[in-house]
Every structure is written in structure tokens, then in C-alpha cells.
Design a protein around this motif. Structure first.
Motif, PDB file in Angstrom:
ATOM      1  N   TYR A   1       1.025  -1.196   0.088  1.00 37.50           N
ATOM      2  CA  TYR A   1      -0.056  -0.029  -0.101  1.00 37.50           C
ATOM      3  C   TYR A   1       0.674   1.388  -0.098  1.00 37.50           C
ATOM      4  CZ  TYR A   1      -3.947  -2.937   0.834  1.00 37.50           C
ATOM      5  OH  TYR A   1      -5.025  -3.658   0.721  1.00 37.50           O
ATOM      6  N   ASP A   2       1.919   1.149   0.603  1.00 34.01           N
ATOM      7  CA  ASP A   2       2.744   2.252   0.753  1.00 34.01           C
ATOM      8  C   ASP A   2       3.689   2.435  -0.627  1.00 34.01           C
ATOM      9  OD1 ASP A   2       2.231   2.752   3.448  1.00 34.01           O
ATOM     10  OD2 ASP A   2       4.030   1.284   4.117  1.00 34.01           O
ATOM     11  N   ALA A   3       3.789   1.323  -1.302  1.00 38.48           N
ATOM     12  CA  ALA A   3       4.707   1.357  -2.325  1.00 38.48           C
ATOM     13  C   ALA A   3       3.929   1.829  -3.700  1.00 38.48           C
ATOM     14  CB  ALA A   3       5.232  -0.132  -2.795  1.00 38.48           C
ATOM     15  N   PHE A   4       2.399   1.385  -3.740  1.00 33.46           N
ATOM     16  CA  PHE A   4       1.714   1.736  -5.129  1.00 33.46           C
ATOM     17  C   PHE A   4       0.473   2.519  -4.834  1.00 33.46           C
ATOM     18  CE2 PHE A   4       4.345  -1.819  -6.208  1.00 33.46           C
ATOM     19  CZ  PHE A   4       4.586  -1.512  -7.478  1.00 33.46           C
ATOM     20  N   GLN A   5       0.232   3.083  -3.402  1.00 36.66           N
ATOM     21  CA  GLN A   5      -0.894   3.936  -3.189  1.00 36.66           C
ATOM     22  C   GLN A   5      -2.240   3.572  -3.584  1.00 36.66           C
ATOM     23  OE1 GLN A   5      -0.159   6.835  -1.179  1.00 36.66           O
ATOM     24  NE2 GLN A   5       1.708   5.413  -0.757  1.00 36.66           N
ATOM     25  N   PRO A   6      -2.662   2.463  -3.476  1.00 39.28           N
ATOM     26  CA  PRO A   6      -4.150   2.054  -3.686  1.00 39.28           C
ATOM     27  C   PRO A   6      -5.155   2.882  -2.933  1.00 39.28           C
ATOM     28  CG  PRO A   6      -2.988   0.350  -2.537  1.00 39.28           C
ATOM     29  CD  PRO A   6      -1.884   1.287  -2.730  1.00 39.28           C
ATOM     30  N   LYS A   7      -6.075   3.015  -3.313  1.00 44.17           N
ATOM     31  CA  LYS A   7      -7.205   3.917  -2.552  1.00 44.17           C
ATOM     32  C   LYS A   7      -8.411   3.080  -2.248  1.00 44.17           C
ATOM     33  CE  LYS A   7      -4.785   7.930  -2.955  1.00 44.17           C
ATOM     34  NZ  LYS A   7      -3.702   7.359  -3.382  1.00 44.17           N
ATOM     35  N   ALA A   8      -8.943   3.390  -1.118  1.00 40.62           N
ATOM     36  CA  ALA A   8     -10.279   2.713  -0.669  1.00 40.62           C
ATOM     37  C   ALA A   8     -11.437   3.082  -1.968  1.00 40.62           C
ATOM     38  CB  ALA A   8     -10.746   3.519   0.577  1.00 40.62           C
ATOM     39  N   GLY A   9     -11.977   2.017  -2.140  1.00 43.94           N
ATOM     40  CA  GLY A   9     -12.798   1.959  -2.921  1.00 43.94           C
ATOM     41  C   GLY A   9     -12.295   0.929  -4.359  1.00 43.94           C
ATOM     42  N   GLN A  10     -10.966   0.939  -4.465  1.00 44.64           N
ATOM     43  CA  GLN A  10     -10.507   0.122  -5.428  1.00 44.64           C
ATOM     44  C   GLN A  10     -10.408  -1.049  -5.275  1.00 44.64           C
ATOM     45  OE1 GLN A  10      -6.376   2.128  -5.742  1.00 44.64           O
ATOM     46  NE2 GLN A  10      -7.206   2.594  -8.021  1.00 44.64           N
ATOM     47  N   LYS A  11     -10.525  -2.072  -6.478  1.00 39.35           N
ATOM     48  CA  LYS A  11     -10.988  -3.499  -6.266  1.00 39.35           C
ATOM     49  C   LYS A  11     -10.239  -4.308  -5.103  1.00 39.35           C
ATOM     50  CE  LYS A  11     -13.019  -3.579 -10.637  1.00 39.35           C
ATOM     51  NZ  LYS A  11     -12.943  -4.127 -12.044  1.00 39.35           N
ATOM     52  N   LEU A  12      -8.779  -4.049  -5.333  1.00 42.68           N
ATOM     53  CA  LEU A  12      -8.048  -4.819  -4.356  1.00 42.68           C
ATOM     54  C   LEU A  12      -7.853  -3.905  -2.923  1.00 42.68           C
ATOM     55  CD1 LEU A  12      -5.194  -5.943  -6.685  1.00 42.68           C
ATOM     56  CD2 LEU A  12      -7.183  -6.997  -6.093  1.00 42.68           C
ATOM     57  N   TYR A  13      -8.265  -3.034  -2.763  1.00 46.55           N
ATOM     58  CA  TYR A  13      -8.034  -2.272  -1.384  1.00 46.55           C
ATOM     59  C   TYR A  13      -8.652  -3.154  -0.408  1.00 46.55           C
ATOM     60  CZ  TYR A  13      -7.577   1.132   1.972  1.00 46.55           C
ATOM     61  OH  TYR A  13      -7.110   1.804   3.301  1.00 46.55           O
ATOM     62  N   LEU A  14      -7.793  -3.176   0.690  1.00 47.52           N
ATOM     63  CA  LEU A  14      -8.542  -3.794   2.030  1.00 47.52           C
ATOM     64  C   LEU A  14      -8.215  -2.913   3.014  1.00 47.52           C
ATOM     65  CD1 LEU A  14      -7.354  -7.411   1.623  1.00 47.52           C
ATOM     66  CD2 LEU A  14      -9.739  -6.752   1.308  1.00 47.52           C
ATOM     67  N   ASP A  15      -9.085  -2.580   3.872  1.00 49.24           N
ATOM     68  CA  ASP A  15      -9.004  -1.908   5.161  1.00 49.24           C
ATOM     69  C   ASP A  15      -7.862  -2.635   6.126  1.00 49.24           C
ATOM     70  OD1 ASP A  15      -9.679  -1.590   8.202  1.00 49.24           O
ATOM     71  OD2 ASP A  15     -10.162   0.111   7.232  1.00 49.24           O
ATOM     72  N   PRO A  16      -6.966  -2.244   6.495  1.00 53.31           N
ATOM     73  CA  PRO A  16      -5.869  -2.884   7.458  1.00 53.31           C
ATOM     74  C   PRO A  16      -6.736  -3.964   8.332  1.00 53.31           C
ATOM     75  CG  PRO A  16      -5.732  -0.306   7.411  1.00 53.31           C
ATOM     76  CD  PRO A  16      -6.843  -0.630   6.869  1.00 53.31           C
ATOM     77  N   LYS A  17      -7.712  -3.769   8.757  1.00 56.35           N
ATOM     78  CA  LYS A  17      -8.264  -4.755   9.505  1.00 56.35           C
ATOM     79  C   LYS A  17      -8.744  -6.246   8.808  1.00 56.35           C
ATOM     80  CE  LYS A  17      -9.942  -1.709  13.576  1.00 56.35           C
ATOM     81  NZ  LYS A  17     -11.096  -1.228  14.094  1.00 56.35           N
ATOM     82  N   GLN A  18      -8.952  -5.794   7.379  1.00 55.30           N
ATOM     83  CA  GLN A  18      -9.382  -7.044   6.863  1.00 55.30           C
ATOM     84  C   GLN A  18      -8.146  -7.745   5.979  1.00 55.30           C
ATOM     85  OE1 GLN A  18     -11.654  -4.296   3.862  1.00 55.30           O
ATOM     86  NE2 GLN A  18     -13.298  -5.549   4.475  1.00 55.30           N
ATOM     87  N   ARG A  19      -7.067  -7.097   6.361  1.00 55.39           N
ATOM     88  CA  ARG A  19      -5.780  -7.687   5.499  1.00 55.39           C
ATOM     89  C   ARG A  19      -5.450  -8.768   6.435  1.00 55.39           C
ATOM     90  NH1 ARG A  19      -2.732  -1.820   5.033  1.00 55.39           N
ATOM     91  NH2 ARG A  19      -4.514  -0.788   3.875  1.00 55.39           N
ATOM     92  N   VAL A  20      -5.324 -10.117   5.531  1.00 49.07           N
ATOM     93  CA  VAL A  20      -4.861 -11.328   6.153  1.00 49.07           C
ATOM     94  C   VAL A  20      -3.436 -11.442   6.818  1.00 49.07           C
ATOM     95  CG1 VAL A  20      -4.491 -13.804   5.957  1.00 49.07           C
ATOM     96  CG2 VAL A  20      -6.666 -12.466   4.966  1.00 49.07           C
ATOM     97  N   LYS A  21      -3.270 -11.561   8.009  1.00 51.51           N
ATOM     98  CA  LYS A  21      -1.857 -11.441   8.462  1.00 51.51           C
ATOM     99  C   LYS A  21      -1.685 -12.586   9.387  1.00 51.51           C
ATOM    100  CE  LYS A  21      -1.535  -6.594   8.782  1.00 51.51           C
ATOM    101  NZ  LYS A  21      -0.734  -6.356   7.430  1.00 51.51           N
TER     102      LYS A  21
END
Length: 682
Positions: free
Chosen positions: A660-680
Motif C-alpha cells: 500500500y505504501d509502494a503503490f498507493q491504492p485507494k479505498a474503493g479500488q477493487k484490491l483495497y482492503l482496510d488494514p483490519k481486513q488484511r490477512v496476517k
């Protein structure tokens, strides 16, 4: 006979040679990037879109991509080595002579055509002589082979009714034990027989036509009736099978059966006759991976007409050798079904390519010894070994920082990391083929004897101490593997090539590509299967209840993420079936990134080709998974493979904060996940 595609996700592309002044090349295919696609909407489309628009799948392949590019390099090298093996009249019994004679026999199409089914006649006569259920049990036991692997779901099914797998015990890791697994199908797995959608129904119909055509080519007067009975029997066998998801559940597999208990647990087979013919009468206990299936298969042996079983045995004896070994009519039929129908491949591969594959399949280590001497320098081995050490350290550091993991589980995880055995390039000991008879004029016999030699090799390990340094892949294989029972990894020499690994390239691309592969295989020790085994490879629960709950919940989030991916209209990825590979992708990419940052020693990464180090890292990962696949092959992969298609694996980046830091995807874009949704997970 199973499909012979190289791997589940074969991909290719050319690395750029662009470089910044005085430095290393970026390792990124700049021309392959499609700047009209937003990274946040489709990172695979961004990284590989321009390549995809112009890439052409070779006529003799079901897909193309990075894996195929690297494979073709290895294939050409193997061909040169194999063709050169016979020069200078090597002494009888040497690896060079075995290789040369095997290849010569396979390439002599005129002799193969003239012989036709004659080399198989002794086996066919044995089938014809079956008069009762005891003789049938003997015939089924005699065909048992070491041709299954429960850790790799694509090898769960075999044309033989059961398959043998030899490895350490699930609960006692000190010695090797025999595992029995389900088999008996001519199509890839049970779904081809049981699913009711239009595509599967059409495939079943074509399989029935194929079975009849093979038997007719063999001279059977009642080929139509025999084919109908065979397909009906295989449908019942498929109904008896466990699914891939259930077969991956190792807790359902831990079923030790005393040899003497088979008659009561699975009546229908004369087990004394079966195990005697299989050369396993001396084994006190077997681990039965799918116990319900074995019981149901045995019942079929006891209840289905004897003539149907004889037709089934006759067909599979021919079918196993149909591809290239018994004449053009059978070869064409086999290609038509297994390549054209199942994978959409329009053209048969050149004979020399198939010959190279045959030699590698039956004399893999003999070729491998020559391969590494010619093509894998010690410097490459040392550099990759250093990368492995760095990535293992990054994984260890990562475990130490996990907020969700309790100290008790953390200690066990670190112990497991510390004991992982990593093989890079090639094994330190090689297979001995000196007792294997290879003739320059007996293509069928050479394959059969090689198969029997492999079976004998596996049987000889039973009851013996486990060799934790044993390799399960040849050096010339473009792949990598994690061995949960050995707590070991193999990284063959052939995959350690550009663009996966280029010693001249910038570290960002090497860590994003081969580093992520290394991280992926390490992470398999901690995926939904590997996490069930402790540091000694013993099936043991080393988790606290709270930690295991967190781990499984995170896994189910990943299942949901992949369930949403649609490979073909109406055909979605099975997130549960692919869970282990998807966990390994997320975790492997995470630790490869950490190792890359550590490799910089606190210094900023240079900008190369206008790309930051982080951008090159993630692009290298996505470009490693670029692929273009025929629809039939893609459908086959979704149904029967534990790997998701490469375009979806490239989207794994959406779970990594640094992307996200490297490519700056934005909320609403298809791949964007809220930090809490990202699988870790790790």
C-alpha cells in the motif's frame, strides 16, 4: 494415465536488461507493465497486462509464463546432456550408458511401431488368465506402485487401485512406514465423474469414447460393452473416493491398520494374496490415508463382475503405456484425450521433448548429476543458501514479534524454524541405478523396469531410520517443495535461474521472485497442514487453544478472499482447497520482504528504472506469477489442484501493508482492503 502438464501454474516472461549507471539490472520486465491499469484495481493486470496482450501459448502447451520460460531453458540443457551421453561409447552400467540407451529406445519410433502391444502381452496374458477373486486380488497387488503423495493433492489419484507412499510415521518419526492411498481412476479425480455441470458431462462422454477407442485399437471385439462397464466401475470408484479437501486433513489420515485387520476392516479383497503379490507380506502395520475409501474399494472388488475388473485391468495396462511407448494409434488417442480434451492443447510435443521428459522421469538422478556439474556453479548455490538463511532469520524474527502468539506457542514455532533442513540445488547423495537394466531396443521394458526399481527403492526404506536429507525432486526440476514429515525443503537447481534468480540483478527482484518462493516453501511448514507437525515432523498439537483459534480464523478470512475470485464464468477458486498454498503465498511474501529490507543493512534502496526498491520487489513477485492458460486447463486446475491460478496469486500483495505504501491504492479500488481486513498469519 494422468495429464503430464509441468505444474499447476506454468508462467513465462522475459526480464528486462535495463540498468542504472554503474549498478545491477532491475530484473523487472518494464515492457510487460500495463500503465492503463491501476495497481489498486488489478495488480496482476498492471504488472503483466502488456505482456498478456501479446503472449502466445505454444501449440504444444496448455499455458505459458515464467515457469515455462525457465522450464524451456532446463529442457534444452537436459536435451543436450542426454544426447551427448552416448558419445564416446560409455561403459555398460554407467549413468551415461543408461541415459543413452533409454533415450535411443524411446526415439526409435519405427521399432516401437513394429512392436505395438507385443511388449505388454505378458502382462495382458496375466489379466486374461484371472479366474477368481483370489487371482484378481493377486493381480491388483502386483500392480501396486509407489506413485502417490498425500502432501501433494495433484498426486492423490493413480490408475492403480491403491498407491503406496513411504515416509516416516505420523506419530513415530524415527522410522519409515507404508501409507496406502486411494486410486483407480483414469481421469484426474473424482469430480470428473461426479460433477453434473455441462463441461464435466462432456468430458465424461469423451472419456468413454476414448476408453472404447483404446480397447478397439487393441483388437477387442466387445470394446463398446467393455468401455461402458469400465466407466461405470470407475464412477463407483470415484463415489468411494474422498475429496481433495478431506484428503488434505491429516487428522483423518492417521489410521494405522494391522496387516491382519484388513480382512475384517475391508472385506472383498483377498488381502493375503494382495500383499504377497505387492511384496509387503512382512509389514505388520499400514497407515490407511482414506480408510472409508479402502473399505468401499475392497467391497467393489468383491461385488463387481470379474469380467469388468479384467476389462479395467486390461485397459489401464494399455493406457499407462499409450503415450509414446506402444505405437502411433495409441499415442494419438492418448494425446487427444489427456492433452486436447483435458487441457485444450492442440499440438503434440516434439518427440525429443517427450523423450527428455521420459528420461528425467525414470533416470532423474542420473541426469541430475550431470546437470549440476554443467549448469549450477558453487557460487549460485552459496548465494541462494545465504538468501535462505536470511529468510529463515526473518521468519524467526517475525515469530518473535507476533502480538497474537503466546510465549508457549512461540517457543515451539522457533524450535521448528531452527530444525528446518534446507536443500539447495541438488542432494548430497545420489540414487544408484547400477542394478537397473536398460536396453537400447526396449522402450516399454525400460519404463516398466524403472518403475519397478522405484517401487523397490521405496519398499527398501520401510522400517529403516528416516533420511532427513533425502530429496524428493531432481535437480533439473523447475519447482520447489516443502516436506512436512521431514521438516525439510528442496530448491532444485533448475528453478534457481533468471528471472526467478539472477545473481547479476538487483536484490529487490531476487527477493521478490525466488525469495518469495523460498519464503513460500518455508511457510508451508506453518500452513494449515504444516502447522500440524512439530520440529521432528511428528503429528502433534504444539499450539495453545487461543493461538490455534486465531490461526484458523485468519485462514478462513483467506478462504473467503479466494472464494470470491472467478476464474471462468461461474467457476470460482475453491478457497479451502487452495488454503495451504495461499497461506504460504501471504506468509512467504511477508518474510521475503522483511529479508529484503534486512539485506539493505539500513541503507536506502536505489531507484532503478524509475522504480523504488519496494516497487521492484512487488513487481518481481507479480511477474513471477504471470501466466496465460487455455480455458480447459484452467478448468482442470480449479477442479483438481491445490494451487490457485497465477493471476490470483499475484493479487496476494493486497494483504501486505508495504504494498500500500509502494503503490498507493485507494479505498474503493477493487484490491483495497482496510488494514483490519488484511490477512496476517505469520
Amino acid at each position: 494415465m494422468k495429464s503430464t502438464i509441468l505444474a499447476a501454474a506454468i508462467a513465462c516472461g522475459l526480464a528486462s536488461t535495463a540498468a542504472f549507471a554503474g549498478g545491477a539490472p532491475s530484473g523487472i520486465d518494464l515492457k510487460g507493465i500495463d500503465h492503463s491499469v491501476q495497481p489498486g484495481d488489478d495488480f496482476n493486470g498492471y504488472a503483466n497486462g502488456a505482456w498478456f496482450k501479446t503472449a502466445e501459448i505454444p501449440a504444444d502447451r496448455s499455458s505459458t509464463g515464467i515457469f515455462l520460460q525457465v522450464f524451456q531453458k532446463a529442457e534444452k540443457r537436459n536435451a543436450d546432456l542426454i544426447k551427448a551421453a552416448g558419445t564416446g561409447n560409455p561403459a555398460a552400467g554407467t549413468n551415461q550408458r543408461l541415459i543413452a540407451d533409454y533415450y535411443k529406445a524411446y526415439m526409435d519410433e519405427a521399432a516401437i511401431e513394429k512392436a505395438g502391444l507385443k511388449p505388454l502381452q505378458p502382462e495382458l496374458d496375466k489379466v486374461a488368465a484371472i479366474k477368481d477373486r483370489k487371482a484378481l486380488s493377486t493381480a491388483l497387488g502386483a500392480q501396486l506402485r509407489a506413485d502417490v503423495d498425500p502432501i501433494n493433492a495433484t498426486n492423490l489419484d493413480t490408475e492403480h487401485l491403491l498407491g503406496l507412499f513411504v515416509a516416516q510415521g505420523l506419530e513415530d518419526p524415527s522410522k519409515n512406514v507404508p501409507y496406502l492411498l486411494q486410486g483407480g481412476l483414469g481421469m484426474p479425480n473424482r469430480d470428473y465423474y461426479l460433477k453434473t455441470d455441462k463441461d464435466m458431462a462432456e468430458t465424461r462422454a469423451k472419456y468413454a469414447v476414448y476408453v472404447q477407442a483404446v480397447l478397439a485399437a487393441a483388437g477387442d471385439k466387445d470394446a463398446a460393452a467393455e468401455a461402458k462397464a469400465i466407466v461405470a466401475l470407475e464412477t463407483k470408484i470415484a463415489e468411494a473416493h474422498e475429496s481433495i479437501v478431506d484428503s488434505e486433513d491429516v487428522h483423518k489420515a492417521n489410521n494405522p491398520w494391522p496387516r491382519t485387520a484388513f480382512a475384517s476392516k475391508a472385506p472383498g479383497i483377498d488381502w493375503d494374496a494382495y500383499f504377497s503379490a505387492a511384496g509387503l507380506s512382512d509389514q505388520a502395520t499400514f497407515v490407511v490415508w482414506q480408510p472409508g475409501t479402502v473399505t468401499r474399494l475392497a467391497a467393489l472388488v468383491g461385488s463387481e463382475p470379474l469380467d469388468t475388473w479384467k476389462a479395467w485391468l486390461r485397459f489401464h495396462t494399455i493406457n499407462e503405456n499409450a503415450s509414446g511407448l506402444i505405437g502411433k494409434p495409441f499415442d494419438d488417442l492418448s494425446f487427444g484425450f489427456y492433452s486436447k480434451t483435458l487441457n485444450g492443447t492442440p499440438k503434440q510435443r516434439d518427440r525429443w521433448k517427450r523423450g527428455v521428459a521420459r528420461v528425467n522421469g525414470d533416470l532423474g538422478d542420473a541426469v541430475g548429476q550431470i546437470y549440476v556439474k554443467e549448469y549450477f556453479p558453487a557460487t549460485s548455490r552459496a548465494e541462494v543458501q545465504d538468501m535462505v538463511k536470511n529468510i529463515l532469520k526473518a521468519f524467526d524474527d517475525r515469530v518473535g514479534q507476533l502480538e497474537w502468539m503466546t510465549p508457549a506457542t512461540r517457543e515451539k514455532a522457533k524450535a521448528k524454524i531452527a530444525t528446518i533442513k534446507v536443500g539447495v540445488g541438488y542432494p548430497d547423495t545420489w540414487r544408484d541405478y547400477s542394478k537397473l537394466e536398460i536396453k537400447p531396443d526396449d522402450a516399454v521394458g525400460n519404463h516398466i523396469r524403472a518403475e519397478l526399481a522405484e517401487y523397490a527403492h521405496q519398499k527398501a526404506k520401510l522400517g529403516k531410520p528416516v533420511d532427513r536429507d533425502e530429496w524428493w525432486m531432481t535437480p533439473q526440476t523447475v519447482n520447489a517443495v516443502n516436506l512436512p514429515l521431514q521438516n525439510a525443503l528442496n530448491f532444485p537447481a533448475a528453478i534457481l535461474e533468471a528471472p526467478f534468480f539472477d545473481p547479476k540483478a538487483d536484490p529487490a527482484s531476487n527477493y521478490g521472485s525466488i525469495g518469495a518462493v523460498i519464503g513460500h516453501e518455508i511457510s508451508h511448514s506453518f500452513d494449515n497442514l504444516g502447522a500440524e507437525f512439530d520440529a521432528q515432523g511428528r503429528l502433534a498439537n504444539w499450539w495453545t487453544d487461543a493461538d490455534q483459534k486465531h490461526f484458523k480464523e485468519a485462514g478462513q478470512k483467506l478462504v473467503a478472499q479466494f472464494n470470491a475470485y472467478e476464474a471462468l464464468p461461474g467457476l470460482h477458486v475453491n478457497g479451502q482447497q487452495t488454503l495451504g498454498e495461499n497461506i504460504a503465498d501471504v506468509s512467504g511474501l511477508t518474510i521475503a520482504y522483511a529479508a529484503y529490507k534486512n539485506s539493505l543493512g539500513g541503507k536506502p534502496a536505489p531507484v532503478i528504472d524509475g522504480l523504488s526498491g519496494d516497487q521492484r520487489f512487488f513487481l518481481a513477485f507479480a511477474q513471477s506469477w504471470r501466466e496465460k492458460t487455455r480455458d480447459a486447463a484452467l478448468r482442470s486446475q480449479i477442479v483438481g489442484d491445490v494451487h490457485a491460478p497465477g493471476n490470483f496469486r499475484a493479487q496476494t500483495v493486497r494483504n501486505i501493508d508495504q504494498w500500500y505504501d509502494a503503490f498507493q491504492p485507494k479505498a474503493g479500488q477493487k484490491l483495497y482492503l482496510d488494514p483490519k481486513q488484511r490477512v496476517k498469519i505469520w
